[in-house]
Design an enzyme around this catalytic site. Structure first.
Site, short mmCIF file in Angstrom:
data_model
loop_
_atom_site.label_atom_id
_atom_site.label_comp_id
_atom_site.label_asym_id
_atom_site.label_seq_id
_atom_site.Cartn_x
_atom_site.Cartn_y
_atom_site.Cartn_z
N GLN A 20 -10.05 -3.75 -2.89
CA GLN A 20 -11.29 -3.22 -2.31
C GLN A 20 -12.50 -3.63 -3.15
O GLN A 20 -13.55 -4.01 -2.62
CB GLN A 20 -11.20 -1.68 -2.27
CG GLN A 20 -12.47 -1.00 -1.81
CD GLN A 20 -12.79 -1.27 -0.35
OE1 GLN A 20 -11.94 -1.14 0.50
NE2 GLN A 20 -14.03 -1.66 -0.06
N CYS A 60 -16.08 2.24 1.26
CA CYS A 60 -14.89 1.43 1.52
C CYS A 60 -14.39 1.62 2.95
O CYS A 60 -13.72 0.76 3.50
CB CYS A 60 -13.80 1.79 0.51
SG CYS A 60 -13.40 3.55 0.49
N ARG A 62 0.86 -1.20 0.00
CA ARG A 62 0.00 0.00 0.00
C ARG A 62 0.88 1.23 0.00
O ARG A 62 1.79 1.35 0.84
CB ARG A 62 -0.91 0.03 1.22
CG ARG A 62 -1.45 1.45 1.45
CD ARG A 62 -2.53 1.55 2.45
NE ARG A 62 -3.73 0.93 1.98
CZ ARG A 62 -4.94 1.17 2.49
NH1 ARG A 62 -5.09 2.01 3.50
NH2 ARG A 62 -6.01 0.57 2.01
N ASP A 65 -17.01 7.58 -0.94
CA ASP A 65 -15.68 7.47 -0.34
C ASP A 65 -15.35 8.83 0.25
O ASP A 65 -16.07 9.83 -0.01
CB ASP A 65 -14.67 7.06 -1.43
CG ASP A 65 -13.25 6.82 -0.90
OD1 ASP A 65 -13.08 6.74 0.34
OD2 ASP A 65 -12.32 6.72 -1.72
N HIS A 92 -7.42 0.83 -6.34
CA HIS A 92 -7.58 0.04 -5.11
C HIS A 92 -8.29 -1.28 -5.47
O HIS A 92 -9.43 -1.51 -5.07
CB HIS A 92 -8.41 0.87 -4.12
CG HIS A 92 -8.35 0.38 -2.70
ND1 HIS A 92 -7.59 -0.69 -2.30
CD2 HIS A 92 -9.00 0.82 -1.58
CE1 HIS A 92 -7.75 -0.88 -0.99
NE2 HIS A 92 -8.58 0.02 -0.54
N ARG A 145 -13.29 -7.77 3.01
CA ARG A 145 -11.92 -7.48 2.61
C ARG A 145 -11.02 -8.67 2.96
O ARG A 145 -10.12 -9.03 2.21
CB ARG A 145 -11.38 -6.22 3.32
CG ARG A 145 -12.07 -4.90 2.99
CD ARG A 145 -11.94 -4.53 1.53
NE ARG A 145 -10.58 -4.63 1.06
CZ ARG A 145 -9.60 -3.74 1.34
NH1 ARG A 145 -9.86 -2.68 2.05
NH2 ARG A 145 -8.38 -3.91 0.85
N1 CP Z 1 -11.00 0.41 2.75
C1 CP Z 1 -9.72 0.44 3.15
O1 CP Z 1 -8.81 0.24 2.35
O2 CP Z 1 -9.54 0.69 4.47
P1 CP Z 1 -8.14 0.91 5.19
O3 CP Z 1 -7.59 2.22 4.72
O4 CP Z 1 -8.47 0.90 6.65
O5 CP Z 1 -7.23 -0.23 4.81
N1 NVA Z 2 -9.70 7.16 -1.46
C1 NVA Z 2 -9.31 6.80 -0.12
C2 NVA Z 2 -9.52 5.33 0.10
C3 NVA Z 2 -9.22 4.85 1.49
C4 NVA Z 2 -9.43 3.38 1.63
C5 NVA Z 2 -7.85 7.16 0.09
O1 NVA Z 2 -7.04 6.94 -0.79
O2 NVA Z 2 -7.54 7.71 1.16
#
Ligand code: CP
Ligand code: NVA
Length: 334
Positions: free
Chosen positions: A141, A277, A111, A234, A138, A316
């Site tokens: 997700q 998400c 990530r 989101d 992502h 997830r």
């Molecule tokens: N939805 C998601 O990716 O959550 P986190 O940022 O907590 O991993």
């Molecule tokens: N769009 C958000 C998703 C978090 C899971 C971000 O990148 O922060």
């Protein structure tokens, strides 16, 4: 018996387009089977002695813990590595780090910021690499989102999902392609300045057409949500964009998911679910949103019976497990 596609052995997931439509849906099916297996109390050894490196440049609750529990549940283990723990991108190049980790681990989940980092990890490590979120997309997700829709509606083809908010962020990008691949109609409701990349829209439209669905972008959310079965939003400010907060809050207020938008679907009280998400700025008084009130979704919607956000969060874990099992398990054991 678990759904097993030998074509997925040793495969990486850097973006959803890496899998065929059928492969993506097979993963969702495998995740459902693995969920039932866990519910039945089975903690097996499908990933016995598989070691997975979890490299996180950005914060995470769901992805990090899903990625860790998924492998432990089936007899393997995970090593959580933040950018403060390893030399990645500082003293050591991504290429060299990848070549080292690939000698020790069976897979890497990443990530972070740049899509090029996850791509380099995959190119040089020699082991499967999974994208747990970058600035661009992502993909893991969306596997959980499709699984949650499948659980609620029994089938995906022909459903309509309306995404409301920042129309060009990582989640919106992957969701557009994921819906197209699954034959779900996708409506992106967003201001003119946050519209998705035209090239991505064109690609998604071509995929959707093959599967009998559509991809549309609307600036008017009341129009875009008509007939939706899934309302999805989101955060308005993604990780790494914190300096845009004031601008986004002003721009996106008319795009809040609230009762008015729910009514505008025409499916309230029936064929409608809400997904996010997470994490979410609803009206949680324990958070910074106490200053601003609810942002992208009101409490009324977030806490409603048709809100499936915590099933989605749980999924997830099952979907990431499906990825690991498809890539790394010994097929003779399945
Ligand atoms: N939805 C998601 O990716 O959550 P986190 O940022 O907590 O991993
Ligand atoms: N769009 C958000 C998703 C978090 C899971 C971000 O990148 O922060």
């Amino acid at each position: 018996m678990l759904t097993w596609n030998p074509q997925l052995h040793n495969r990486s997931l850097l973006r959803l387009g890496d899998f065929t439509d059928e492969e993506m849906l097979q993963l969702v099916k495998l995740a459902e089977e693995l969920k039932a297996r866990r519910r039945a109390g089975v903690r097996g050894d499908l990933l016995y002695r598989r070691h997975i490196a979890l490299i996180f440049e950005k914060s995470s609750t769901r992805t990090r813990n899903s990625a860790s529990i998924a492998v432990r549940d089936e007899g393997g283990d995970a090593e959580f590595l933040t950018k403060n723990d390893i030399h990645l991108g500082g003293k050591e190049s991504v290429k060299d780090t990848a070549r080292v980790l690939g000698r020790m681990f069976d897979g890497i989940l990443f990530r972070g910021f740049a899509q090029s980092t996850v791509e380099q990890l995959a190119r040089w490590s020699g082991v499967p690499v999974w994208n747990g979120l970058t600035d661009e997309c992502h993909p893991t997700q969306i596997l959980a989102d499709l699984m949650t829709m499948q659980e609620n509606f029994g089938e995906l083809k022909g459903l309509k999902l309306a995404y409301i908010g920042d129309g060009r962020n990582n989640v919106a990008n992957s969701l557009m392609l994921g819906c197209a691949k699954a034959g779900v109609h996708y409506a992106n409701c967003t201001p003119a300045s946050l519209m998705p990349d035209e090239g991505l829209v064109a690609t998604a439209r071509a995929v959707a057409a093959k599967n009998g669905s559509t991809v549309n972008v609307y600036n008017d959310p009341l129009e875009g949500v008509k007939g939706a079965n899934v309302l999805y939003t989101d955060v308005w400010v993604s990780m790494g964009e914190e300096d845009k907060k004031a601008e986004r809050l002003a721009l996106l207020r008319p795009y809040q998911v609230n009762e008015r938008l729910v009514d505008a679907t025409g499916n309230a009280g029936g064929k409608l679910i809400f997904l996010h998400c997470l994490p979410a700025f609803h009206d949680d008084q324990t958070l910074a949103s106490a200053e601003t009130g609810a942002l992208e979704v009101t409490d009324e919607v977030f806490e409603a019976p048709f809100s499936k956000v915590f099933d989605e969060a749980e999924n997830r874990m099952h979907t990431i497990k499906a990825l690991y099992v498809s890539s790394l398990a010994d097929c003779a054991a399945l």
